[in-house]
Design a protein around this motif. Sequence first.
Motif, PDB file in Angstrom:
ATOM      1  N   UNK A 291       0.803  -1.130   0.068  1.00  0.00           N
ATOM      2  CA  UNK A 291      -0.123  -0.281   0.065  1.00  0.00           C
ATOM      3  C   UNK A 291       1.129   1.138  -0.060  1.00  0.00           C
ATOM      4  N   UNK A 292       0.174   2.303  -0.087  1.00  0.00           N
ATOM      5  CA  UNK A 292       0.759   3.556  -0.093  1.00  0.00           C
ATOM      6  C   UNK A 292       1.300   3.940   1.667  1.00  0.00           C
ATOM      7  N   UNK A 293       1.939   5.091   1.563  1.00  0.00           N
ATOM      8  CA  UNK A 293       2.201   5.688   3.075  1.00  0.00           C
ATOM      9  C   UNK A 293       0.971   5.863   3.867  1.00  0.00           C
ATOM     10  N   UNK A 294      -0.014   6.577   3.118  1.00  0.00           N
ATOM     11  CA  UNK A 294      -1.446   6.732   3.759  1.00  0.00           C
ATOM     12  C   UNK A 294      -2.133   5.679   4.171  1.00  0.00           C
TER      13      UNK A 294
ATOM     14  N   UNK B 117       6.389  -5.977  -3.560  1.00  0.00           N
ATOM     15  CA  UNK B 117       6.557  -4.675  -3.720  1.00  0.00           C
ATOM     16  C   UNK B 117       7.891  -4.406  -3.512  1.00  0.00           C
ATOM     17  N   UNK B 118       8.386  -2.994  -3.858  1.00  0.00           N
ATOM     18  CA  UNK B 118       9.508  -2.227  -3.674  1.00  0.00           C
ATOM     19  C   UNK B 118       9.595  -2.194  -2.025  1.00  0.00           C
ATOM     20  N   UNK B 119       8.605  -1.977  -1.424  1.00  0.00           N
ATOM     21  CA  UNK B 119       8.357  -1.777   0.011  1.00  0.00           C
ATOM     22  C   UNK B 119       8.717  -3.248   0.596  1.00  0.00           C
ATOM     23  N   UNK B 120       8.182  -4.333   0.127  1.00  0.00           N
ATOM     24  CA  UNK B 120       8.495  -5.438   0.788  1.00  0.00           C
ATOM     25  C   UNK B 120      10.039  -5.850   0.538  1.00  0.00           C
ATOM     26  N   UNK B 121      10.533  -5.254  -0.602  1.00  0.00           N
ATOM     27  CA  UNK B 121      12.222  -5.341  -0.736  1.00  0.00           C
ATOM     28  C   UNK B 121      12.832  -4.544   0.348  1.00  0.00           C
ATOM     29  N   UNK B 122      12.424  -3.435   0.646  1.00  0.00           N
ATOM     30  CA  UNK B 122      12.951  -2.719   1.802  1.00  0.00           C
ATOM     31  C   UNK B 122      12.851  -3.251   2.954  1.00  0.00           C
ATOM     32  N   UNK B 123      11.830  -3.879   3.335  1.00  0.00           N
ATOM     33  CA  UNK B 123      11.253  -4.463   4.579  1.00  0.00           C
ATOM     34  C   UNK B 123      12.468  -5.902   4.839  1.00  0.00           C
TER      35      UNK B 123
ATOM     36  N   UNK C   5      13.563   1.944  18.687  1.00  0.00           N
ATOM     37  CA  UNK C   5      13.500   3.193  19.030  1.00  0.00           C
ATOM     38  C   UNK C   5      12.487   4.006  18.090  1.00  0.00           C
ATOM     39  N   UNK C   6      13.305   4.993  17.379  1.00  0.00           N
ATOM     40  CA  UNK C   6      12.448   5.811  16.402  1.00  0.00           C
ATOM     41  C   UNK C   6      12.154   5.026  15.232  1.00  0.00           C
ATOM     42  N   UNK C   7      10.791   4.863  15.014  1.00  0.00           N
ATOM     43  CA  UNK C   7      10.058   4.366  13.823  1.00  0.00           C
ATOM     44  C   UNK C   7      10.746   4.862  12.543  1.00  0.00           C
ATOM     45  N   UNK C   8      11.173   6.177  12.383  1.00  0.00           N
ATOM     46  CA  UNK C   8      11.457   6.499  11.105  1.00  0.00           C
ATOM     47  C   UNK C   8      12.977   5.869  10.730  1.00  0.00           C
ATOM     48  N   UNK C   9      13.564   5.015  11.680  1.00  0.00           N
ATOM     49  CA  UNK C   9      14.801   4.545  11.396  1.00  0.00           C
ATOM     50  C   UNK C   9      14.677   3.102  10.588  1.00  0.00           C
ATOM     51  N   UNK C  10      13.321   2.760  10.283  1.00  0.00           N
ATOM     52  CA  UNK C  10      13.217   1.371   9.705  1.00  0.00           C
ATOM     53  C   UNK C  10      13.260   1.803   8.301  1.00  0.00           C
ATOM     54  N   UNK C  11      13.541   0.695   7.464  1.00  0.00           N
ATOM     55  CA  UNK C  11      13.823   0.916   6.111  1.00  0.00           C
ATOM     56  C   UNK C  11      12.523   1.003   5.172  1.00  0.00           C
ATOM     57  N   UNK C  12      11.234   0.547   5.865  1.00  0.00           N
ATOM     58  CA  UNK C  12      10.265   0.356   4.843  1.00  0.00           C
ATOM     59  C   UNK C  12       9.003   1.029   5.391  1.00  0.00           C
ATOM     60  N   UNK C  13       7.992   1.502   4.586  1.00  0.00           N
ATOM     61  CA  UNK C  13       6.822   1.985   5.175  1.00  0.00           C
ATOM     62  C   UNK C  13       6.129   1.039   6.182  1.00  0.00           C
ATOM     63  N   UNK C  14       6.038  -0.344   5.592  1.00  0.00           N
ATOM     64  CA  UNK C  14       5.682  -1.418   6.249  1.00  0.00           C
ATOM     65  C   UNK C  14       6.047  -1.415   7.799  1.00  0.00           C
ATOM     66  N   UNK C  15       7.349  -1.435   8.113  1.00  0.00           N
ATOM     67  CA  UNK C  15       8.033  -1.488   9.410  1.00  0.00           C
ATOM     68  C   UNK C  15       8.132  -0.158  10.115  1.00  0.00           C
TER      69      UNK C  15
END
Length: 321
Positions: free
Chosen positions: A85-88, A268-274, A124-134
């Motif tokens: 999905x999208x970030x939203x 998806x590309x986000x899966x690859x990032x996860x 810690x910081x959620x923004x440190x994760x590499x994917x939108x999912x995580x």
Amino acid sequence: MAFRKLLILGGTGFVGRSLAARWAAEPAAAGCTIVVPSRRPSRGAALATLPTVQRVAADVHDPATLERLMQGADAVVNLVAILHGSAAQFEAAHVVLPQRIAAACLRAGVPRLIHVSALGVPEGDPQSAPSRYLRSKAAGEQVLRSAAGLELTILRPSVIFGADDRFIRLFARLQALAPVMALAGANARFQPVWVEDVAAALVRCLLDRATVGQVIECAGPEVCTLAQLVRLSGRWSGHERLVLPLPDWAGRLQAAALGLLPGEPLMSGDNIDSMKVPNVATGRRPGLESLGIRPAGVGAVMAPILQAGLTDADRRRSARR
């Protein structure tokens, strides 16, 4: 504690069906009504054979509906999640919904909440994760932990397998069709966990108040790469193919192409990032063993399931490998 009503959000899904069946068979939950809301109750047709399950047409993303569903409940289990999905869309499913669940729980006087997250979320910081999912999964955990008054338990499973999964069985089906498996994230590491072990963990958490405040890692006994799991699924189903690991750029091109097809994409590309983060237990949190559960290995469960569908020709081909 005598349970009268359990609310399972996301109960028509893979884990939800197993949880409902286990809870319906649990002696300590005798007579307990299991409420499973869904915008499409027909998706939960498999639950119709369980006499204590009530399938309800409802939009759980609506705050007033959530509060109404929670009236009279003893506990809530949140299994709602998306992989694509999208970030939203990730924000809505994994952050906004948990926030609304927490608020509805407290307004309805139902503090007991068990929330299923995922291995690999940052502490810690959620923004440190590499994917939108995580990132969204981590943010959802933070939202729930900040809700004063909740009696919260969080489960973090690895990838979940079972007879009706869309993981091991999917790769087995693909190898029946394709001469070679071009695979993004081939070296990504997983610790696959059986759906019945996750369902058993949820039941134990519901029954044991000592789990309040805990984060429990749900993982199987084996760590495997994605390529190893793909090869095993092919071997067990009699269609083992050559696995061709793709470099990151090629995997992203493949994911972009798959995203153009109708329906939910295979990758998806986000899966690859996860998959950049090992989907394995850290060992710093309690595991299934802390609940008295000895997790089943992927081969012990899936090999017989996939082999049951083999034809004689499949068996001969598999024996030659």
